[in-house]
Design a protein around this motif. Structure first.
Motif, PDB file in Angstrom:
ATOM      1  N   HIS A   1      39.656  35.709  39.789  1.00 49.96           N
ATOM      2  CA  HIS A   1      38.801  35.731  40.966  1.00 49.96           C
ATOM      3  C   HIS A   1      37.302  35.827  40.329  1.00 49.96           C
ATOM      4  O   HIS A   1      36.184  35.150  40.571  1.00 49.96           O
ATOM      5  CB  HIS A   1      39.038  36.872  41.849  1.00 49.96           C
ATOM      6  CG  HIS A   1      37.808  36.660  43.231  1.00 49.96           C
ATOM      7  ND1 HIS A   1      37.727  35.713  44.177  1.00 49.96           N
ATOM      8  CD2 HIS A   1      36.699  37.577  43.176  1.00 49.96           C
ATOM      9  CE1 HIS A   1      36.686  36.059  44.857  1.00 49.96           C
ATOM     10  NE2 HIS A   1      36.116  37.115  44.339  1.00 49.96           N
ATOM     11  N   GLU A   2      37.215  36.900  39.264  1.00 52.03           N
ATOM     12  CA  GLU A   2      35.741  37.280  38.784  1.00 52.03           C
ATOM     13  C   GLU A   2      35.281  36.286  37.612  1.00 52.03           C
ATOM     14  O   GLU A   2      34.097  36.191  37.779  1.00 52.03           O
ATOM     15  CB  GLU A   2      35.832  38.653  38.160  1.00 52.03           C
ATOM     16  CG  GLU A   2      36.288  39.657  39.197  1.00 52.03           C
ATOM     17  CD  GLU A   2      36.294  40.995  38.507  1.00 52.03           C
ATOM     18  OE1 GLU A   2      37.162  40.966  37.596  1.00 52.03           O
ATOM     19  OE2 GLU A   2      35.763  41.936  38.929  1.00 52.03           O
ATOM     20  N   THR A   3      36.256  35.560  37.320  1.00 48.35           N
ATOM     21  CA  THR A   3      35.663  34.451  36.413  1.00 48.35           C
ATOM     22  C   THR A   3      35.577  33.079  36.931  1.00 48.35           C
ATOM     23  O   THR A   3      35.297  32.053  36.418  1.00 48.35           O
ATOM     24  CB  THR A   3      36.705  34.203  35.238  1.00 48.35           C
ATOM     25  OG1 THR A   3      38.061  33.928  35.818  1.00 48.35           O
ATOM     26  CG2 THR A   3      36.885  35.729  34.439  1.00 48.35           C
ATOM     27  N   ARG A   4      35.882  32.927  38.294  1.00 45.36           N
ATOM     28  CA  ARG A   4      35.815  31.607  38.917  1.00 45.36           C
ATOM     29  C   ARG A   4      34.459  30.915  38.779  1.00 45.36           C
ATOM     30  O   ARG A   4      34.555  29.511  38.566  1.00 45.36           O
ATOM     31  CB  ARG A   4      36.276  31.771  40.535  1.00 45.36           C
ATOM     32  CG  ARG A   4      36.445  30.573  41.086  1.00 45.36           C
ATOM     33  CD  ARG A   4      36.885  30.775  42.607  1.00 45.36           C
ATOM     34  NE  ARG A   4      38.233  31.719  42.383  1.00 45.36           N
ATOM     35  CZ  ARG A   4      38.738  32.219  43.514  1.00 45.36           C
ATOM     36  NH1 ARG A   4      38.222  32.030  44.527  1.00 45.36           N
ATOM     37  NH2 ARG A   4      39.812  32.902  43.254  1.00 45.36           N
ATOM     38  N   ALA A   5      33.418  31.468  38.840  1.00 48.76           N
ATOM     39  CA  ALA A   5      32.067  30.800  38.841  1.00 48.76           C
ATOM     40  C   ALA A   5      31.904  30.131  37.362  1.00 48.76           C
ATOM     41  O   ALA A   5      31.543  28.986  37.358  1.00 48.76           O
ATOM     42  CB  ALA A   5      31.090  31.707  38.831  1.00 48.76           C
ATOM     43  N   SER A   6      32.240  30.838  36.384  1.00 44.41           N
ATOM     44  CA  SER A   6      32.184  30.499  34.838  1.00 44.41           C
ATOM     45  C   SER A   6      33.218  29.178  34.634  1.00 44.41           C
ATOM     46  O   SER A   6      32.765  28.282  34.330  1.00 44.41           O
ATOM     47  CB  SER A   6      32.521  31.586  34.000  1.00 44.41           C
ATOM     48  OG  SER A   6      31.505  32.471  33.908  1.00 44.41           O
ATOM     49  N   GLU A   7      34.339  29.288  35.240  1.00 49.09           N
ATOM     50  CA  GLU A   7      35.417  28.380  34.759  1.00 49.09           C
ATOM     51  C   GLU A   7      34.937  27.254  35.781  1.00 49.09           C
ATOM     52  O   GLU A   7      35.059  26.004  35.198  1.00 49.09           O
ATOM     53  CB  GLU A   7      36.628  28.975  35.524  1.00 49.09           C
ATOM     54  CG  GLU A   7      37.253  29.895  34.592  1.00 49.09           C
ATOM     55  CD  GLU A   7      38.488  30.335  35.005  1.00 49.09           C
ATOM     56  OE1 GLU A   7      38.978  30.212  36.295  1.00 49.09           O
ATOM     57  OE2 GLU A   7      39.307  31.141  34.348  1.00 49.09           O
ATOM     58  N   ALA A   8      34.509  27.164  37.028  1.00 52.06           N
ATOM     59  CA  ALA A   8      34.022  26.061  37.693  1.00 52.06           C
ATOM     60  C   ALA A   8      32.872  25.349  36.934  1.00 52.06           C
ATOM     61  O   ALA A   8      32.862  24.103  37.094  1.00 52.06           O
ATOM     62  CB  ALA A   8      33.737  26.541  39.217  1.00 52.06           C
ATOM     63  N   LEU A   9      31.890  25.883  36.608  1.00 51.04           N
ATOM     64  CA  LEU A   9      30.729  25.373  36.103  1.00 51.04           C
ATOM     65  C   LEU A   9      31.165  24.677  34.700  1.00 51.04           C
ATOM     66  O   LEU A   9      30.665  23.860  34.269  1.00 51.04           O
ATOM     67  CB  LEU A   9      29.602  26.545  35.829  1.00 51.04           C
ATOM     68  CG  LEU A   9      28.404  25.870  35.325  1.00 51.04           C
ATOM     69  CD1 LEU A   9      27.890  24.974  36.398  1.00 51.04           C
ATOM     70  CD2 LEU A   9      27.055  27.058  35.076  1.00 51.04           C
ATOM     71  N   SER A  10      32.182  25.550  34.172  1.00 54.32           N
ATOM     72  CA  SER A  10      32.605  24.691  32.716  1.00 54.32           C
ATOM     73  C   SER A  10      33.216  23.481  33.110  1.00 54.32           C
ATOM     74  O   SER A  10      32.981  22.531  32.178  1.00 54.32           O
ATOM     75  CB  SER A  10      33.594  25.905  31.760  1.00 54.32           C
ATOM     76  OG  SER A  10      32.688  26.881  31.555  1.00 54.32           O
ATOM     77  N   GLU A  11      34.068  23.442  34.085  1.00 53.79           N
ATOM     78  CA  GLU A  11      34.607  22.056  34.491  1.00 53.79           C
ATOM     79  C   GLU A  11      33.749  20.972  34.817  1.00 53.79           C
ATOM     80  O   GLU A  11      33.899  19.910  34.253  1.00 53.79           O
ATOM     81  CB  GLU A  11      35.804  22.423  35.668  1.00 53.79           C
ATOM     82  CG  GLU A  11      36.982  23.311  35.204  1.00 53.79           C
ATOM     83  CD  GLU A  11      37.871  23.812  36.507  1.00 53.79           C
ATOM     84  OE1 GLU A  11      37.352  23.321  37.765  1.00 53.79           O
ATOM     85  OE2 GLU A  11      38.939  24.470  36.097  1.00 53.79           O
ATOM     86  N   ARG A  12      32.853  21.516  35.364  1.00 54.10           N
ATOM     87  CA  ARG A  12      31.630  20.362  35.864  1.00 54.10           C
ATOM     88  C   ARG A  12      30.821  19.918  34.548  1.00 54.10           C
ATOM     89  O   ARG A  12      30.734  18.864  34.583  1.00 54.10           O
ATOM     90  CB  ARG A  12      30.615  20.967  37.008  1.00 54.10           C
ATOM     91  CG  ARG A  12      31.439  21.242  38.227  1.00 54.10           C
ATOM     92  CD  ARG A  12      30.311  22.384  39.077  1.00 54.10           C
ATOM     93  NE  ARG A  12      29.094  21.730  39.419  1.00 54.10           N
ATOM     94  CZ  ARG A  12      28.139  22.733  39.799  1.00 54.10           C
ATOM     95  NH1 ARG A  12      28.222  23.857  40.185  1.00 54.10           N
ATOM     96  NH2 ARG A  12      26.910  22.051  39.908  1.00 54.10           N
ATOM     97  N   PHE A  13      30.722  20.828  33.719  1.00 56.48           N
ATOM     98  CA  PHE A  13      29.858  20.623  32.428  1.00 56.48           C
ATOM     99  C   PHE A  13      30.730  19.645  31.532  1.00 56.48           C
ATOM    100  O   PHE A  13      30.371  18.562  31.218  1.00 56.48           O
ATOM    101  CB  PHE A  13      29.686  21.865  31.692  1.00 56.48           C
ATOM    102  CG  PHE A  13      29.125  21.645  30.325  1.00 56.48           C
ATOM    103  CD1 PHE A  13      27.682  21.900  30.019  1.00 56.48           C
ATOM    104  CD2 PHE A  13      29.782  21.071  29.004  1.00 56.48           C
ATOM    105  CE1 PHE A  13      27.215  21.767  29.034  1.00 56.48           C
ATOM    106  CE2 PHE A  13      29.141  20.938  27.922  1.00 56.48           C
ATOM    107  CZ  PHE A  13      27.717  21.155  27.846  1.00 56.48           C
TER     108      PHE A  13
END
Length: 403
Positions: free
Chosen positions: A4-16
């Motif tokens: 849950h805490e890494t969700r923002a990083s993972e989501a942005l990486s996927e968009r990148f």
């Protein structure tokens, strides 16, 4: 850290990954903000920035002088093109000439590669006017990725697939004055050198090498071009790295740390080299942009007013000496000058060391398989340096482990 805490990083990486041409892969950290030598990622994790945007963030992040200069200028005049002049670009050119202490002329660009392209055009025009047909550069040297700059870059892995190139470049081993002397004749237009090789692993020149290069160029009439894209603007404890060796070039290229984070570069022609290009020979729509020029002036003013050259020498020695004092089987040593260093390893474990450092809250750069680059903001504190040195033995343990 939980999923849950890494969700923002993972989501942005996927968009990148979905949006960008994959020239970089997916960077391992998604940064959101910074202050001084610290940065925070999009999940709020804090890191000590020991990369500095690849030797760019001279004043660190959100330095008040840089924020004020950029804010004031963008609210006044953000762009003019090269059809009109403005005072910040003139002040910056005058300031750079003053730091060199000799007559010179400046061409402002947006990046280091563009600065080297301008230098190459100076050298080509000089060569054509004087019957000079080839250039000399160094093995493992790096001057940029556009085709002209790439022609001078001695790294086959990034160079060969884009040839053939428009100019004849002969490569010699870096630091070998005899090889350089044998390669440079009166048919050579210019020698392109880094006062310290950056992308090769932060490799300083042997004692006397740059002075020998200056003498070789003087004897043959070739131009000496010093690529100081990474090494200048206080990075090594002097304004320019060539000042360590007292070897003044004919052409000097700058970028990275000059703008403190804003995109800017400069090609400086010293003496007669500053008059080779004429009206219409070169140009740039964005080069010398008022906002970037104002940022560069703030960087230079702050380095001077805050005594950062001496600070770089002091904390750079603390960092270098601290690393050198560590006894670890994975650590071969440390090389470099000022706050531009490489942690040299005995095995190809740099990627593992970078990952271990990231997990511990330190951002470093696995530059070569056996070398990790450190190029922190020039404002990094003694306490922050000490925190990294104290953590390094455990990081080396982790990188050495096969688990």
């Amino acid at each position: 850290m939980s999923k849950h805490e890494t969700r923002a990083s993972e989501a942005l990486s996927e968009r990148f990954e979905a949006a960008f041409i994959p020239t970089y892969g997916v960077p391992p950290v998604a940064l959101a903000r910074g202050e001084g030598s610290k940065v925070w990622d999009v999940d709020g994790v804090e890191y000590l920035d020991l990369i500095g945007g690849i030797a760019v963030s001279s004043l660190g992040h959100a330095h008040p002088a840089l924020v004020e200069a950029v804010s004031r200028q963008v609210a006044t005049l953000a762009h003019t093109s090269n059809l009109f002049l403005h005072e910040p670009e003139v002040l910056l050119a005058e300031r750079l000439i003053g730091l060199l202490g000799v007559p010179a002329r400046v061409f402002l660009t947006n990046s280091g590669t563009e600065a080297n392209e301008a230098a190459l055009k100076i050298a080509i025009k000089y060569g054509k006017a004087n019957g000079r047909t080839y250039f000399v550069a160094t093995e493992n040297g790096f001057h940029g990725r556009t085709l002209g700059a790439l022609s001078l870059t001695g790294k086959p892995a990034i160079r060969d697939q884009f040839g053939p190139f428009p100019i004849d470049v002969r490569f010699v081993p870096y630091g070998d004055a005899d090889a350089l002397k044998n390669a440079v004749t009166d048919e050579c237009a210019a020698v392109f050198l880094e006062p310290t090789q950056g992308e090769a692993g932060v490799v300083p020149p042997p004692e006397g090498y740059l002075r020998a290069a200056r003498e070789i160029c003087d004897a043959t009439g070739a131009l000496l071009v010093a690529d100081e894209i990474q090494s200048a603007i206080g990075r090594t404890g002097h304004w320019f790295a060539h000042q360590h060796d007292g070897a003044l070039p004919d052409v000097l290229t700058l970028a990275k740390g000059l703008g403190g984070g804003m995109p800017i570069g400069a090609c400086v022609g010293l003496g007669q080299a500053g008059t080779i290009l004429a009206k219409g020979d070169h140009g740039s729509t964005f080069g010398g942009n008022p906002v970037s020029a104002a940022a560069a002036l703030a960087v230079l003013d702050t380095i001077e007013s805050e005594g950062l050259l001496e600070h770089v020498r002091t904390v750079g020695a603390q960092l270098s000496d601290g690393i050198a004092a560590i006894d670890h089987p994975l650590l071969a040593g440390v090389r470099g000058r000022g706050l531009w260093l490489a942690v040299v390893l005995t095995a190809d474990r740099s990627a593992r060391l970078q990952a271990a450092a990231q997990r511990a809250g330190f951002l470093v750069n696995a530059l070569q398989p056996d070398a990790v680059r450190l190029a922190p903001p020039l404002v990094i504190t003694s306490e922050q340096v000490a925190s990294f040195v104290s953590a390094l033995p455990a990081l080396l343990d982790e990188a050495a482990s096969d688990d």
